[in-house]
Design an enzyme around this catalytic site. Sequence first.
Site, PDB file in Angstrom:
ATOM      1  N   PRO A 132       9.666   4.502   5.956  1.00 54.07           N
ATOM      2  CA  PRO A 132       9.386   3.231   6.654  1.00 54.07           C
ATOM      3  C   PRO A 132       7.939   2.781   6.483  1.00 54.07           C
ATOM      4  O   PRO A 132       7.607   1.651   6.846  1.00 54.07           O
ATOM      5  CB  PRO A 132       9.687   3.558   8.121  1.00 54.07           C
ATOM      6  CG  PRO A 132       9.520   5.039   8.235  1.00 54.07           C
ATOM      7  CD  PRO A 132       9.855   5.634   6.905  1.00 54.07           C
ATOM      8  N   HIS A 149       7.900  11.849   8.763  1.00 50.45           N
ATOM      9  CA  HIS A 149       6.522  12.196   8.394  1.00 50.45           C
ATOM     10  C   HIS A 149       6.501  12.492   6.892  1.00 50.45           C
ATOM     11  O   HIS A 149       7.561  12.570   6.257  1.00 50.45           O
ATOM     12  CB  HIS A 149       6.018  13.402   9.210  1.00 50.45           C
ATOM     13  CG  HIS A 149       6.966  14.568   9.182  1.00 50.45           C
ATOM     14  ND1 HIS A 149       7.080  15.401   8.101  1.00 50.45           N
ATOM     15  CD2 HIS A 149       7.867  15.005  10.106  1.00 50.45           C
ATOM     16  CE1 HIS A 149       8.001  16.329   8.356  1.00 50.45           C
ATOM     17  NE2 HIS A 149       8.499  16.108   9.562  1.00 50.45           N
ATOM     18  N   ALA A 150       5.315  12.662   6.336  1.00 53.61           N
ATOM     19  CA  ALA A 150       5.203  13.001   4.915  1.00 53.61           C
ATOM     20  C   ALA A 150       5.923  14.329   4.661  1.00 53.61           C
ATOM     21  O   ALA A 150       5.914  15.226   5.518  1.00 53.61           O
ATOM     22  CB  ALA A 150       3.730  13.106   4.530  1.00 53.61           C
ATOM     23  N   ASP A 189       6.186   5.560  -5.482  1.00 51.04           N
ATOM     24  CA  ASP A 189       6.136   6.703  -6.394  1.00 51.04           C
ATOM     25  C   ASP A 189       5.936   8.024  -5.653  1.00 51.04           C
ATOM     26  O   ASP A 189       6.466   9.059  -6.057  1.00 51.04           O
ATOM     27  CB  ASP A 189       5.003   6.497  -7.407  1.00 51.04           C
ATOM     28  CG  ASP A 189       5.273   5.278  -8.275  1.00 51.04           C
ATOM     29  OD1 ASP A 189       6.457   5.004  -8.564  1.00 51.04           O
ATOM     30  OD2 ASP A 189       4.306   4.579  -8.637  1.00 51.04           O
ATOM     31  N   SER A 235       3.833   0.379  -3.026  1.00 50.10           N
ATOM     32  CA  SER A 235       2.790  -0.569  -3.438  1.00 50.10           C
ATOM     33  C   SER A 235       2.692  -0.715  -4.953  1.00 50.10           C
ATOM     34  O   SER A 235       2.284  -1.769  -5.436  1.00 50.10           O
ATOM     35  CB  SER A 235       1.442  -0.182  -2.853  1.00 50.10           C
ATOM     36  OG  SER A 235       1.441   1.093  -2.327  1.00 50.10           O
ATOM     37  N   THR A 236       3.072   0.311  -5.713  1.00 51.69           N
ATOM     38  CA  THR A 236       2.996   0.156  -7.177  1.00 51.69           C
ATOM     39  C   THR A 236       4.364   0.293  -7.859  1.00 51.69           C
ATOM     40  O   THR A 236       4.663  -0.438  -8.782  1.00 51.69           O
ATOM     41  CB  THR A 236       2.016   1.185  -7.782  1.00 51.69           C
ATOM     42  OG1 THR A 236       2.302   2.464  -7.227  1.00 51.69           O
ATOM     43  CG2 THR A 236       0.587   0.801  -7.499  1.00 51.69           C
TER      44      THR A 236
END
Length: 289
Positions: free
Chosen positions: A157, A190-191, A216, A259-260
């Site tokens: 998220p 969480h990560a 990514d 974002s990429t």
Amino acid sequence: MERPSRLLLVSELRVRNSAYDVSLSRSLLTWKRRTSSPVYHPFRPRFCVPSFPRRQASGVCRSVSVSEIISVREEEEENGCKDDGSWKKINEREGKDCRQAFTVLYVERCQQHRWRCAEVSFTCPEAALCQRWVTSIREQLAAITSRPKQLLVYINPYSGKQHGKHIYEQKVAPLFALAGVTTHVIVTEHANYARDHLRTEAELKKFDGVVCVGGDGMFSEIIHGLIWRSQIDGGVDPNCADESLLPSSLRIGIIPAGSTDCICFATVGSNDPVTSALHIIVGQSLHIN
Ligand SMILES: Nc1ncnc2c1ncn2[C@@H]1O[C@H](COP(=O)(O)OP(=O)(O)OP(=O)(O)O)[C@@H](O)[C@H]1O
């Protein structure tokens, strides 16, 4: 030269009130406009899943590869066809059934490697013929073994502009539902949540693939989790440098929301969630090292 495949069905049907010769083979659905078109009573089909834009196809002659058909659905006549069954009684009395149209949803290729969901509706002179068409197309789709039926979806998220959940719910889930793909969706907390879930808990035998909604970094989590799990399930020590690693039997689909989105761009050719969802639905795949 490739031999044209045998025709399974050929009929004269109507598309937007014009007569078309429509044919189905194992590989192609083709509709070609007739030069003269005798008139019979037409009706407008009703569309029921308005959650994303669709295009109605027409044109003089169009072909769609069966491998790029997303689904087929039966339509009901708009006037007099109510779900309370009353229309059925009236039509039964008159010896008619108004289930005479079907809609084919398929992949349309657009600019910059983008894919969209297009649709074309065919009206049949009688309900039995409509049923034959729907059944035949569904049989061809069922024979495609590379399409996923059950997917495990992880959504980050917090990817990119934090739109991952919205992108999945608005653009991807409706397409999966149309194509009859069932999903188990997990929103990460969480990560490394997805990586650890894949390593230990995920019931991977139930799924044909794993979908990553994110960027990514999220893809990296998924691939590490799957590679680790494949070694454990196959009796290989993932920490031993001398061991040859086993490949994962599950495919990974990427819905870009980061974002990429480099991996998605490099594999699909665009970072468009609808394009990626359609690639997943038709079972497109490529090996990456
Ligand atoms: N629920 C979460 N809370 C915080 N971090 C998370 C969560 N889920 C995943 N992450 C971590 O967020 C990191 C970045 O996420 P992701 O790659 O999806 O987006 P991004 O960084 O915006 O995109 P890109 O990597 O394409 O630039 C990942 O490395 C992942 O481990």
